[in-house]
Scaffold this motif. Structure first.
Motif, mmCIF file in Angstrom:
data_model
loop_
_atom_site.group_PDB
_atom_site.id
_atom_site.type_symbol
_atom_site.label_atom_id
_atom_site.label_comp_id
_atom_site.label_asym_id
_atom_site.label_seq_id
_atom_site.Cartn_x
_atom_site.Cartn_y
_atom_site.Cartn_z
ATOM 1 N N LYS A 3 0.186 -1.013 0.305
ATOM 2 C CA LYS A 3 -0.064 -0.115 -0.351
ATOM 3 C C LYS A 3 0.546 1.490 -0.020
ATOM 4 N N LYS A 62 -6.965 1.696 -6.177
ATOM 5 C CA LYS A 62 -7.055 1.164 -5.473
ATOM 6 C C LYS A 62 -5.083 0.335 -4.202
ATOM 7 N N ASP A 63 -4.573 1.063 -4.022
ATOM 8 C CA ASP A 63 -3.620 0.763 -3.435
ATOM 9 C C ASP A 63 -3.388 2.079 -2.370
ATOM 10 N N ARG A 110 -8.157 5.433 5.676
ATOM 11 C CA ARG A 110 -9.185 5.859 4.718
ATOM 12 C C ARG A 110 -7.623 4.725 3.227
ATOM 13 N N SER A 111 -9.030 3.791 3.219
ATOM 14 C CA SER A 111 -8.684 3.003 2.131
ATOM 15 C C SER A 111 -9.609 2.625 0.959
ATOM 16 N N ILE A 112 -9.702 1.959 -0.307
ATOM 17 C CA ILE A 112 -11.511 1.727 -0.745
ATOM 18 C C ILE A 112 -11.981 1.027 -0.287
ATOM 19 N N ASP A 113 -11.480 -0.350 0.463
ATOM 20 C CA ASP A 113 -12.360 -1.050 0.937
ATOM 21 C C ASP A 113 -12.536 -0.564 3.158
ATOM 22 N N LEU A 114 -11.780 0.364 3.423
ATOM 23 C CA LEU A 114 -11.570 0.028 4.794
ATOM 24 C C LEU A 114 -11.929 2.075 5.124
ATOM 25 N N GLU A 115 -12.750 2.396 6.307
ATOM 26 C CA GLU A 115 -12.465 3.629 7.280
ATOM 27 C C GLU A 115 -12.302 3.388 8.220
ATOM 28 N N LYS A 116 -11.636 3.710 9.061
ATOM 29 C CA LYS A 116 -10.836 3.599 10.904
ATOM 30 C C LYS A 116 -10.604 4.804 11.257
#
Length: 184
Positions: A3, A62-63, A110-116
């Motif tokens: 990433k 996406k990376d 935050r990424s394409i498939d995650l938000e923390k």
């Protein structure tokens, strides 16, 4: 696939901390109006600001993983952000003299498939400071781009009697927890 970390901040201290632990990153500054977050709760404030900054920076592949953060100092139910001028810095340092206050940093990953989002809290106690000590400190260039009007990593270290919690959180990024959150 590895990433790519995107730091949604121009903070030199956050950049310094990431470099210190050898995390490669690029900078993509958010363009936001922080005044739209007007809560008086320091935990909610740093959370909302981290989210606002993190969502403002686009994910271009996406990376990519976007990292945003915001830090405030809180004492006696008052939030101390960056001082507006010397008088403001003097008032902040005077109020923190001889007392324990809290430093909160909100972090968003935050990424394409995650938000923390998480918030780290550190307690800091200042020595009782004389008017001369406060005047000396606020006459330096140090207080003006820092929450609570002090930087623990430089001249502000002379104001601090003790800390309870993460030292790097006081600098603006709880780096140890961040690394664990990025791995998880």
């Amino acid at each position: 696939m590895k990433k790519q970390l995107i730091l949604a901040s121009s903070s030199p201290r956050r950049q310094e901390l990431l470099k210190q632990v050898q995390i490669p990153f690029t900078i993509r500054k958010p363009d936001i109006d922080e005044s739209q977050i007007n809560t008086s709760d320091p935990i909610e404030k740093v959370k909302q600001l981290a989210i606002l900054k993190g969502r403002n920076v686009p994910i271009c592949s996406k990376d990519e993983v976007i990292l945003s953060a915001d830090t405030v100092v809180s004492y006696n139910q008052n939030i101390f952000e960056k001082p507006k001028n010397k008088e403001d810095a003097y008032q902040m340092i005077s109020k923190l003299s001889g007392v324990i206050h809290e430093v909160f940093t909100g972090v968003m990953i935050r990424s394409i498939d995650l938000e923390k989002v998480f918030v780290e809290r550190t307690k800091v106690e200042f020595w009782p400071l004389s008017e001369e000590e406060i005047e000396w400190y606020v006459s330096s260039n140090e207080p003006y781009d820092k929450a609570g009007a002090y930087g623990i990593q430089s001249l502000g270290a002379l104001l601090v009697k003790q800390i309870i919690g993460d030292y790097y959180n006081v600098m603006g990024l709880p780096i140890s927890r961040l690394v664990r959150e990025l791995r998880g």
